[in-house]
Design a protein around this motif. Structure first.
Motif, short mmCIF file in Angstrom:
data_model
loop_
_atom_site.label_atom_id
_atom_site.label_comp_id
_atom_site.label_asym_id
_atom_site.label_seq_id
_atom_site.Cartn_x
_atom_site.Cartn_y
_atom_site.Cartn_z
N PRO A 1 -60.21 -5.15 -40.66
CA PRO A 1 -58.96 -5.79 -40.22
C PRO A 1 -58.02 -6.05 -41.40
CG PRO A 1 -60.87 -6.85 -39.25
CD PRO A 1 -61.40 -5.92 -40.29
N THR A 2 -56.74 -5.85 -41.14
CA THR A 2 -55.75 -6.02 -42.19
C THR A 2 -54.43 -6.47 -41.59
OG1 THR A 2 -54.57 -4.90 -43.98
CG2 THR A 2 -55.06 -3.61 -42.03
N LEU A 3 -53.59 -7.04 -42.44
CA LEU A 3 -52.23 -7.43 -42.04
C LEU A 3 -51.19 -6.50 -42.65
CD1 LEU A 3 -52.49 -11.32 -42.41
CD2 LEU A 3 -52.57 -9.99 -40.30
N GLN A 4 -51.62 -5.33 -43.10
CA GLN A 4 -50.70 -4.40 -43.75
C GLN A 4 -49.58 -3.94 -42.82
OE1 GLN A 4 -53.03 -1.18 -45.32
NE2 GLN A 4 -53.37 -2.21 -47.29
N ASN A 5 -49.88 -3.76 -41.54
CA ASN A 5 -48.86 -3.31 -40.60
C ASN A 5 -47.74 -4.34 -40.47
OD1 ASN A 5 -50.31 -0.93 -40.01
ND2 ASN A 5 -51.58 -2.04 -38.53
N GLY B 1 -49.70 2.02 -36.03
CA GLY B 1 -50.09 0.67 -36.40
C GLY B 1 -48.89 -0.25 -36.52
N MET B 2 -47.81 0.24 -37.15
CA MET B 2 -46.60 -0.56 -37.30
C MET B 2 -45.94 -0.81 -35.94
SD MET B 2 -47.45 1.13 -40.04
CE MET B 2 -47.56 1.01 -41.81
N THR C 1 -55.39 -4.59 -30.95
CA THR C 1 -56.35 -4.15 -31.96
C THR C 1 -55.73 -3.15 -32.93
OG1 THR C 1 -57.17 -2.43 -30.45
CG2 THR C 1 -58.31 -4.56 -30.45
N MET C 2 -54.85 -2.28 -32.42
CA MET C 2 -54.19 -1.30 -33.28
C MET C 2 -53.31 -1.98 -34.33
SD MET C 2 -53.71 1.96 -33.92
CE MET C 2 -54.15 2.89 -32.44
#
Length: 284
Positions: free
Chosen positions: A53-57, A249-250, A31-32
């Motif tokens: 929710p995002t795909l930035q990481n 997150g990364m 989830t993180m």
């Protein structure tokens, strides 16, 4: 309520508790990995599941930058991912091949009976106790920060595990099976390749998976023997920090990516894995 029913309920409760303890950090990591920066840089309003929710990481570790972050990466995950795959696979092949052949020679041909204890001694020393001379030797032969240097040390370090694991599998095979094949005119190599090796295929698959996981998750050896060109995923993960602190997150996204190869390998050999783990548990 009978005592047998209570026992069953207790067993299932303990199993569920153990599964919860194992799944808890994994679920938090998953989830993180999909939470935006604002949801993991503050302790206020932390939730199990991402609100946005995002795909930035993933974008950040693959491309080195993303919207909303002024900090960029000097190195993306592509290089460390390639380095981990190459060195882990090569080290696993080296350890499994050498361990399989040497253990078979010790079990069947009584070649160097003291070899088993000698190989075991490689695992008795703490890694830091031998890393200084290893670093000196690797620097002398030009193996520092190279794929073959890291693969070689991976193969050496995991050789005792592969040797002793395969040794237990070979000892479970009745020698009469091989003797019957030799009576019919088969050579030692043909007996090993055509008869013995297929019998221990489940054990071999188990050995490959375990050795690969050990090499894949290594941090100390890669930290000391790599500098720039062949940095692996665990070392790369330790560098994911900035002025705003740890990039959780990364790191979660990278941990999710790092879990894929062992899971895929386990699925590919799953039909042999259970049998390999229980090989020799039942006696006729």
């Amino acid at each position: 309520m009978t005592s047998s029913f209570r026992t069953v309920v207790l067993k299932y409760a303990l199993v569920l508790l153990a599964c919860s303890i194992v799944i808890y950090p994994l679920l938090w990591m998953v989830t993180m990995a999909f939470k935006p920066v604002a949801e993991w840089t503050t302790g206020n309003g932390l939730t199990w599941f991402p609100k946005n929710p995002t795909l930035q990481n993933f974008e950040y570790i693959f491309f080195g930058h993303t919207a909303g972050l002024a900090v960029s990466l000097d190195r993306t995950v592509i290089g460390p991912l390639t380095a981990s795959l190459v060195t882990s696979i090569c080290g696993t092949v080296l350890a499994v091949v050498a361990g399989t052949l040497s253990s078979y020679a010790v079990v069947r041909h009584r070649t160097l009976p003291s070899l088993a204890i000698s190989v075991l001694q490689l695992r008795l020393f703490p890694p830091l106790a031998v890393m200084i001379p290893v670093m000196v030797m690797w620097a002398f032969i030009g193996a520092i920060d190279t794929w073959w240097g890291l693969s070689l040390i991976y193969g050496i370090v995991t050789l005792p595990f592969a040797f002793w694991l395969m040794k237990t599998f070979f000892e479970e095979i009745p020698v009469e099976i091989e003797e019957a094949a030799r009576v019919s005119g088969s050579s030692h190599w043909r007996v090993f390749y055509r008869i013995t090796l297929p019998i221990v295929k489940p054990g071999l698959a188990t050995c490959v998976l375990f050795v690969f996981i050990i090499n894949w998750s290594d941090y100390l050896l890669a930290l000391l023997l790599t500098q720039k060109n062949w940095v692996t995923l665990p070392v790369f993960m330790s560098t994911l920090n900035s002025a705003m602190g740890e990039m959780y997150g990364m790191k979660a996204a990278l941990g999710l990516i790092a879990a894929i190869p062992p899971v895929v390998l386990g699925l590919l050999i799953q039909k042999h894995l259970v049998r390999g783990l229980t090989f020799g548990a039942l006696k006729q």
